[in-house]
Design a protein around this motif. Structure first.
Motif, mmCIF file in Angstrom:
data_model
loop_
_atom_site.group_PDB
_atom_site.id
_atom_site.type_symbol
_atom_site.label_atom_id
_atom_site.label_comp_id
_atom_site.label_asym_id
_atom_site.label_seq_id
_atom_site.Cartn_x
_atom_site.Cartn_y
_atom_site.Cartn_z
ATOM 1 N N ASP A 115 -4.094 -11.700 27.340
ATOM 2 C CA ASP A 115 -5.362 -12.337 26.997
ATOM 3 C C ASP A 115 -6.271 -11.318 26.316
ATOM 4 O O ASP A 115 -5.940 -10.135 26.204
ATOM 5 C CB ASP A 115 -6.032 -12.918 28.245
ATOM 6 N N SER A 116 -7.412 -11.791 25.875
ATOM 7 C CA SER A 116 -8.342 -10.919 25.164
ATOM 8 C C SER A 116 -8.916 -9.834 26.068
ATOM 9 O O SER A 116 -9.209 -8.728 25.614
ATOM 10 C CB SER A 116 -9.482 -11.757 24.562
ATOM 11 N N ASP A 117 -9.094 -10.126 27.362
ATOM 12 C CA ASP A 117 -9.636 -9.136 28.280
ATOM 13 C C ASP A 117 -8.707 -7.925 28.387
ATOM 14 O O ASP A 117 -9.164 -6.780 28.485
ATOM 15 C CB ASP A 117 -9.829 -9.767 29.665
ATOM 16 N N PHE A 118 -7.403 -8.164 28.321
ATOM 17 C CA PHE A 118 -6.450 -7.066 28.425
ATOM 18 C C PHE A 118 -6.512 -6.160 27.200
ATOM 19 O O PHE A 118 -6.378 -4.945 27.316
ATOM 20 C CB PHE A 118 -5.032 -7.619 28.599
ATOM 21 N N ASN A 132 -9.536 -7.865 36.738
ATOM 22 C CA ASN A 132 -9.725 -7.598 35.314
ATOM 23 C C ASN A 132 -9.202 -6.213 34.969
ATOM 24 O O ASN A 132 -8.464 -5.596 35.710
ATOM 25 C CB ASN A 132 -11.200 -7.736 34.952
ATOM 26 N N GLY A 133 -9.634 -5.729 33.828
ATOM 27 C CA GLY A 133 -9.163 -4.427 33.355
ATOM 28 C C GLY A 133 -8.037 -4.585 32.359
ATOM 29 O O GLY A 133 -7.160 -5.437 32.520
ATOM 30 N N GLY A 134 -8.084 -3.762 31.315
ATOM 31 C CA GLY A 134 -7.078 -3.878 30.269
ATOM 32 C C GLY A 134 -6.565 -2.542 29.804
ATOM 33 O O GLY A 134 -6.770 -1.505 30.449
ATOM 34 N N ALA A 330 1.061 -6.834 37.039
ATOM 35 C CA ALA A 330 0.894 -7.704 35.867
ATOM 36 C C ALA A 330 0.398 -6.914 34.669
ATOM 37 O O ALA A 330 0.844 -7.129 33.537
ATOM 38 C CB ALA A 330 -0.074 -8.841 36.199
ATOM 39 N N ARG A 331 -0.533 -5.972 34.904
ATOM 40 C CA ARG A 331 -0.998 -5.126 33.808
ATOM 41 C C ARG A 331 0.147 -4.269 33.258
ATOM 42 O O ARG A 331 0.275 -4.073 32.047
ATOM 43 C CB ARG A 331 -2.134 -4.225 34.275
ATOM 44 N N ALA A 332 0.980 -3.746 34.148
ATOM 45 C CA ALA A 332 2.087 -2.895 33.709
ATOM 46 C C ALA A 332 3.073 -3.673 32.841
ATOM 47 O O ALA A 332 3.516 -3.187 31.792
ATOM 48 C CB ALA A 332 2.800 -2.306 34.928
ATOM 49 N N TRP A 333 3.414 -4.901 33.244
ATOM 50 C CA TRP A 333 4.365 -5.694 32.460
ATOM 51 C C TRP A 333 3.791 -6.066 31.097
ATOM 52 O O TRP A 333 4.492 -6.028 30.078
ATOM 53 C CB TRP A 333 4.758 -6.947 33.229
ATOM 54 N N THR A 334 2.523 -6.424 31.060
ATOM 55 C CA THR A 334 1.907 -6.778 29.781
ATOM 56 C C THR A 334 1.802 -5.569 28.873
ATOM 57 O O THR A 334 2.000 -5.672 27.649
ATOM 58 C CB THR A 334 0.515 -7.383 30.015
ATOM 59 N N ALA A 335 1.499 -4.400 29.443
ATOM 60 C CA ALA A 335 1.458 -3.179 28.629
ATOM 61 C C ALA A 335 2.850 -2.843 28.074
ATOM 62 O O ALA A 335 2.977 -2.416 26.922
ATOM 63 C CB ALA A 335 0.927 -2.020 29.463
ATOM 64 N N ALA A 336 3.880 -3.039 28.886
ATOM 65 C CA ALA A 336 5.240 -2.795 28.395
ATOM 66 C C ALA A 336 5.598 -3.754 27.264
ATOM 67 O O ALA A 336 6.203 -3.354 26.259
ATOM 68 C CB ALA A 336 6.233 -2.941 29.548
#
Length: 361
Positions: A115-118, A132-134, A330-336
């Motif tokens: 999403d845009s927040d990430f 939150n946090g991106g 979830a943040r780690a997977w999206t960053a990958a």
């Protein structure tokens, strides 16, 4: 009656001498199903493994059964050919399965925070209970560090390969080639330790009032060390594949060697060189240890790569994967997923640019 008719006896076609020389597709499928059933009965019945062993053992049973069944229909020679063909297809599927599994895992788990927040926020002031946090700061750091490393490594690597192929002779060229081969296999943490001991602890105090300083530029230097041998070796091999008559034709027309290399050799080898460069960039973008050692990693954005610590997507994935927060995976997977997408975009863009070369059409 003609002479041909007298010499050729009549052959009566009966069901006994009519034989199909092609193994039916349905029979192939039946052999595969039977192999899986037998494998499942053996593995699951005895409890020696799970479905993975069922598939592996089923593949072995399938190859054996295919060879036996095809031999009775097509003969031994055709059966061996069909068996090896099936083995090659099986090996291809086994090679693609891990890649497909990685892609599917990234897509299925990485879309949760897509999403845009990430993409437009950082981890500054983000607590363990904050969903939150991106990775905005990590994306900026990756682009700057890999970009600087590419600007440093590509010219040096290509020029080094040109020297080894076009000019290098004797012991010095052999020594350079040997050390390039050695550097290809060095661990990334060794490159990070080298830049830490040389740049961070010795050089950076000259520009920071005597105090060592982490920086994104130091991380870029470490990535440059890792990229150089890959670029040199891949470029060297591509330059060696350029046909000799191209060079000889240019020399016969009176073209200087440097211009022949610039106008003939490099454009001809450009697609292969681009592939090697992209492999080096992909490796550099995924490195964690050098960035952790010499850039430190920050939770906020630092657009200046020459002053202060920086983060990167690979380091961000490492940090979030080890975080105790339930929102961190979830943040780690999206960053990958973002990191893989960036490398894919760069690769496709570089390939499209390389195709515009007239000599490679």
């Amino acid at each position: 009656m003609s002479l041909l008719d007298r010499e050729m006896p009549d052959v009566v076609m009966t069901p006994d001498n009519i034989r199909s020389r092609t193994f039916p597709v349905l029979s192939n499928v039946l052999v595969a199903v039977a192999a899986l059933v037998v494998s499942a009965a053996v593995v699951l019945g005895t409890g020696i493994g799970n479905w993975v062993l069922v598939v592996v053992l089923g593949g072995v049973f399938y190859l054996v059964g295919l060879n036996v069944a095809a031999s009775r229909v097509e003969g031994r020679r055709a059966a061996r050919n069909r068996t090896w063909q099936a083995l090659i297809y099986t090996a291809c599927v086994l090679a693609v399965l891990p890649l497909a599994s990685v892609v599917w895992t990234l897509l299925s788990k990485g879309v949760e925070r897509l999403d845009s927040d990430f993409f437009f926020t950082t981890m500054a002031n983000i607590g363990a209970r904050d969903p939150n946090g991106g990775a905005y700061h990590a994306i900026v750091g990756t682009l700057e560090q890999v970009g600087i490393a590419t600007l440093l490594a590509v010219p040096l690597g290509v020029l080094g390969a040109i020297y080894l192929v076009e000019y290098g002779r004797g012991r010095f060229a052999t020594t350079v080639r040997f050390f390039v081969d050695v550097m290809t296999g060095i661990p990334s943490i060794v490159a990070g330790l080298f830049i830490l001991s040389f740049w961070v602890l010795i050089v950076s105090p000259w520009f920071n009032d005597g105090n060592p300083e982490y920086s994104g530029f130091a991380a870029a230097l470490a990535l440059t060390v890792l990229m150089l041998p890959t670029i040199v070796r891949s470029t060297e091999e591509m330059l060696r594949l350029v046909p000799g008559p191209l060079r000889e034709g240019a020399y016969a027309l009176g073209v200087p060697q440097w211009k022949t290399i610039l106008k003939i050799v490099l454009p001809t080898a450009a697609p292969g060189i681009v592939t090697g460069v992209m492999l080096a960039i992909a490796r550099a973008a995924g490195e964690t240890a050098p960035v952790l050692l010499v850039a430190g990693g920050l939770a906020r954005k630092n657009p200046n790569p020459f002053s202060g610590g920086q983060s990167s997507l690979a380091l961000y994935v490492f940090q979030q994967a080890g975080d105790a927060s339930k929102f961190a995976p979830a943040r780690a997977w999206t960053a990958a997923l973002t990191l893989v997408a960036l490398v894919l975009i760069f690769t496709v863009g570089a390939k499209l640019l390389a195709r515009r070369n007239k000599l490679t059409r």
